[in-house]
Motif scaffolding. Structure first.
Motif, mmCIF file in Angstrom:
data_model
loop_
_atom_site.group_PDB
_atom_site.id
_atom_site.type_symbol
_atom_site.label_atom_id
_atom_site.label_comp_id
_atom_site.label_asym_id
_atom_site.label_seq_id
_atom_site.Cartn_x
_atom_site.Cartn_y
_atom_site.Cartn_z
ATOM 1 N N VAL A 70 0.848 -1.192 0.000
ATOM 2 C CA VAL A 70 0.000 0.000 0.000
ATOM 3 C C VAL A 70 0.885 1.245 0.000
ATOM 4 C CG1 VAL A 70 -1.792 1.266 1.224
ATOM 5 C CG2 VAL A 70 -1.808 -1.236 1.252
ATOM 6 N N ALA A 71 0.625 2.136 -0.944
ATOM 7 C CA ALA A 71 1.406 3.373 -1.041
ATOM 8 C C ALA A 71 0.973 4.359 0.043
ATOM 9 C CB ALA A 71 1.234 3.990 -2.426
ATOM 10 N N ILE A 72 1.959 5.067 0.597
ATOM 11 C CA ILE A 72 1.729 6.058 1.642
ATOM 12 C C ILE A 72 2.254 7.410 1.164
ATOM 13 C CG2 ILE A 72 2.226 6.734 4.019
ATOM 14 C CD1 ILE A 72 0.579 4.228 3.936
ATOM 15 N N SER A 73 1.404 8.430 1.248
ATOM 16 C CA SER A 73 1.835 9.790 0.930
ATOM 17 C C SER A 73 2.201 10.509 2.230
ATOM 18 C CB SER A 73 0.725 10.564 0.215
ATOM 19 O OG SER A 73 0.437 9.965 -1.034
ATOM 20 N N VAL A 74 3.226 11.343 2.156
ATOM 21 C CA VAL A 74 3.737 12.009 3.353
ATOM 22 C C VAL A 74 3.769 13.514 3.131
ATOM 23 C CG1 VAL A 74 5.670 12.219 4.952
ATOM 24 C CG2 VAL A 74 5.186 10.014 3.873
ATOM 25 N N GLU A 75 3.228 14.271 4.089
ATOM 26 C CA GLU A 75 3.382 15.717 4.144
ATOM 27 C C GLU A 75 3.987 16.064 5.501
ATOM 28 O OE1 GLU A 75 -0.096 17.938 3.221
ATOM 29 O OE2 GLU A 75 -0.741 16.540 1.649
ATOM 30 N N SER A 76 5.017 16.917 5.504
ATOM 31 C CA SER A 76 5.722 17.182 6.754
ATOM 32 C C SER A 76 6.409 18.534 6.691
ATOM 33 C CB SER A 76 6.756 16.081 7.018
ATOM 34 O OG SER A 76 7.571 16.394 8.122
ATOM 35 N N ASP A 77 6.616 19.140 7.885
ATOM 36 C CA ASP A 77 7.407 20.371 7.977
ATOM 37 C C ASP A 77 8.845 20.070 8.385
ATOM 38 O OD1 ASP A 77 7.047 19.651 10.614
ATOM 39 O OD2 ASP A 77 5.963 21.454 11.202
ATOM 40 N N ASP A 78 9.260 18.826 8.210
ATOM 41 C CA ASP A 78 10.606 18.381 8.584
ATOM 42 C C ASP A 78 11.599 18.765 7.492
ATOM 43 O OD1 ASP A 78 12.831 17.080 9.587
ATOM 44 O OD2 ASP A 78 12.166 15.080 8.993
ATOM 45 N N GLU A 79 11.966 20.032 7.452
ATOM 46 C CA GLU A 79 12.865 20.517 6.400
ATOM 47 C C GLU A 79 14.288 19.995 6.565
ATOM 48 O OE1 GLU A 79 12.629 24.730 6.267
ATOM 49 O OE2 GLU A 79 10.484 24.781 5.743
ATOM 50 N N ALA A 80 14.684 19.688 7.782
ATOM 51 C CA ALA A 80 16.054 19.224 8.026
ATOM 52 C C ALA A 80 16.240 17.749 7.677
ATOM 53 C CB ALA A 80 16.428 19.454 9.483
ATOM 54 N N LYS A 109 20.090 19.413 13.023
ATOM 55 C CA LYS A 109 19.494 20.552 13.718
ATOM 56 C C LYS A 109 18.075 20.776 13.187
ATOM 57 C CE LYS A 109 23.096 21.791 16.214
ATOM 58 N NZ LYS A 109 24.020 20.727 15.851
ATOM 59 N N SER A 110 17.130 20.908 14.105
ATOM 60 C CA SER A 110 15.737 20.994 13.708
ATOM 61 C C SER A 110 14.932 21.628 14.832
ATOM 62 C CB SER A 110 15.201 19.584 13.410
ATOM 63 O OG SER A 110 13.810 19.579 13.270
ATOM 64 N N PRO A 111 13.762 22.209 14.507
ATOM 65 C CA PRO A 111 12.843 22.630 15.578
ATOM 66 C C PRO A 111 12.483 21.450 16.473
ATOM 67 C CG PRO A 111 12.154 23.536 13.473
ATOM 68 C CD PRO A 111 13.259 22.567 13.174
ATOM 69 N N SER A 112 12.087 21.741 17.683
ATOM 70 C CA SER A 112 11.854 20.675 18.659
ATOM 71 C C SER A 112 10.569 19.901 18.410
ATOM 72 C CB SER A 112 11.829 21.258 20.074
ATOM 73 O OG SER A 112 10.824 22.251 20.174
ATOM 74 N N THR A 113 9.670 20.420 17.562
ATOM 75 C CA THR A 113 8.420 19.727 17.249
ATOM 76 C C THR A 113 8.244 19.653 15.742
ATOM 77 O OG1 THR A 113 7.371 20.492 19.294
ATOM 78 C CG2 THR A 113 5.924 19.713 17.552
ATOM 79 N N LEU A 114 7.955 18.451 15.243
ATOM 80 C CA LEU A 114 7.704 18.225 13.822
ATOM 81 C C LEU A 114 6.282 17.709 13.644
ATOM 82 C CD1 LEU A 114 11.040 16.407 12.873
ATOM 83 C CD2 LEU A 114 10.494 18.824 12.571
ATOM 84 N N ASN A 115 5.656 18.103 12.543
ATOM 85 C CA ASN A 115 4.291 17.668 12.241
ATOM 86 C C ASN A 115 4.292 16.858 10.959
ATOM 87 O OD1 ASN A 115 2.725 19.244 14.372
ATOM 88 N ND2 ASN A 115 3.873 20.883 13.374
ATOM 89 N N VAL A 116 3.700 15.678 11.018
ATOM 90 C CA VAL A 116 3.697 14.751 9.882
ATOM 91 C C VAL A 116 2.267 14.309 9.607
ATOM 92 C CG1 VAL A 116 4.520 12.530 9.019
ATOM 93 C CG2 VAL A 116 6.006 13.925 10.472
ATOM 94 N N GLN A 117 1.887 14.311 8.311
ATOM 95 C CA GLN A 117 0.593 13.757 7.920
ATOM 96 C C GLN A 117 0.830 12.597 6.966
ATOM 97 O OE1 GLN A 117 -3.001 16.180 6.932
ATOM 98 N NE2 GLN A 117 -2.825 15.234 4.917
ATOM 99 N N LEU A 118 0.316 11.426 7.317
ATOM 100 C CA LEU A 118 0.406 10.234 6.480
ATOM 101 C C LEU A 118 -0.959 9.954 5.869
ATOM 102 C CD1 LEU A 118 2.405 7.915 8.926
ATOM 103 C CD2 LEU A 118 3.323 9.453 7.185
ATOM 104 N N SER A 119 -0.980 9.631 4.577
ATOM 105 C CA SER A 119 -2.233 9.329 3.895
ATOM 106 C C SER A 119 -2.091 8.040 3.110
ATOM 107 C CB SER A 119 -2.628 10.468 2.943
ATOM 108 O OG SER A 119 -2.795 11.680 3.652
ATOM 109 N N ILE A 120 -3.102 7.189 3.195
ATOM 110 C CA ILE A 120 -3.120 5.939 2.438
ATOM 111 C C ILE A 120 -3.653 6.237 1.046
ATOM 112 C CG2 ILE A 120 -4.128 3.629 2.298
ATOM 113 C CD1 ILE A 120 -4.344 3.772 5.409
#
Length: 283
Positions: A70-80, A109-120
């Protein structure tokens, strides 16, 4: 009125009879293009530990008859690029759950909180096909070991100075701040089992944000040689934190330490120490 009541009674009786004798079936509409693959928990918060290299995200499915990718799409603010997230999850025949293994590189080096959205991919929201994860990173980055030259206990017991390795960590958002991990625990050569607390970690914080004005706030060591727990503080922090003197005034008086060429040094007569049950923890 009697005739009206008889008519109403007949209508009610007919309705009751019809409701009891006819079966009413309801089939909910199935979502379009749904794969039957879903996330059990649509939202979650995860606190990563120091040194953690991965974590799992559980994915579920309804039909377990065959292997399934199953393919998973990822959206994230994890620039590092702290997190590496696979683009698909694989099920084996007979398995109702599978693990999406996310690897972590906490050295970045990264912000202390990362937000990730996973979609099937291919599934609708009706199927719990989207998961939002709030990933909290550790505040401190392990740097390995530092050489710690101990010259604080000498003021109480006249033991010989020793140098030994102690784990050191750097603050992620303020790289001028460091801390030593359990410098007076098992690593201290003069300690024996029972001389120190093993129930938690003890951190000696050293603020070298200003390399010419290094300070060490009050540090409770977890070590007790029979007179109560040892505690230490730099003279600079004592005057700033406990007496309210301005930092620049204390720095100009020569009480601060320095950070140069990878070495943090405090001047002579610039450290205070005490023991909890000795002289009312007098410093």
């Amino acid at each position: 009125m009697k005739k009206i009541n008889l008519i109403l009674g007949a209508v009610v009786g007919l309705f009751a009879f019809s409701a009891c004798t006819e079966e009413v079936e309801y089939t909910p509409a199935a979502p379009e293009d749904a794969l039957g693959v879903y996330f059990e928990e649509p939202n979650s918060t995860l606190q990563l530990a120091i040194g953690q290299t991965s974590f799992d995200v559980e994915v579920c499915r309804v039909d377990t008859t065959a292997d399934q990718d199953v393919a998973i799409s990822v959206e994230s603010d994890d620039e590092a690029g702290v997190l590496s997230i696979p683009s698909q999850v694989s099920f084996k025949a007979g398995e109702a759950t599978a693990k999406l293994v996310v690897t972590c590189d906490l050295s970045k080096k990264s912000p202390s909180t990362l937000n990730v959205q996973l979609s099937i991919d291919g599934a609708s929201n009706y199927d719990k096909a989207t998961k939002i994860i709030t990933v909290k990173l550790p505040e401190w980055l392990p740097l390995g070991n530092a050489v710690y030259v101990e010259d604080l206990v000498t003021g109480f017991f006249s033991v010989k100075n020793v140098a030994y390795y102690v784990e050191i960590q750097q603050h992620l958002e303020n790289p001028g701040r460091y801390r030593l991990v359990n410098p007076y625990g098992a690593a201290y050569p003069y300690n024996e089992p029972g001389d120190y607390d093993t129930s938690k970690d003890y951190y000696m914080l050293i603020d070298a944000t200003d390399p010419e004005g290094v300070v060490m706030p009050m540090f409770y060591s977890g070590m007790d040689w029979g007179y109560g727990e040892f505690g230490f503080i730099s003279m600079a922090s004592y005057y700033i934190d406990m007496k309210g003197y301005p930092f620049e005034t204390v720095k100009a008086a020569g009480y601060c330490g320095t950070f140069k060429d990878g070495i943090i040094t405090f001047p002579a007569d610039a450290m205070l120490g005490g023991m909890a049950n000795y002289n009312d923890f007098g410093l």
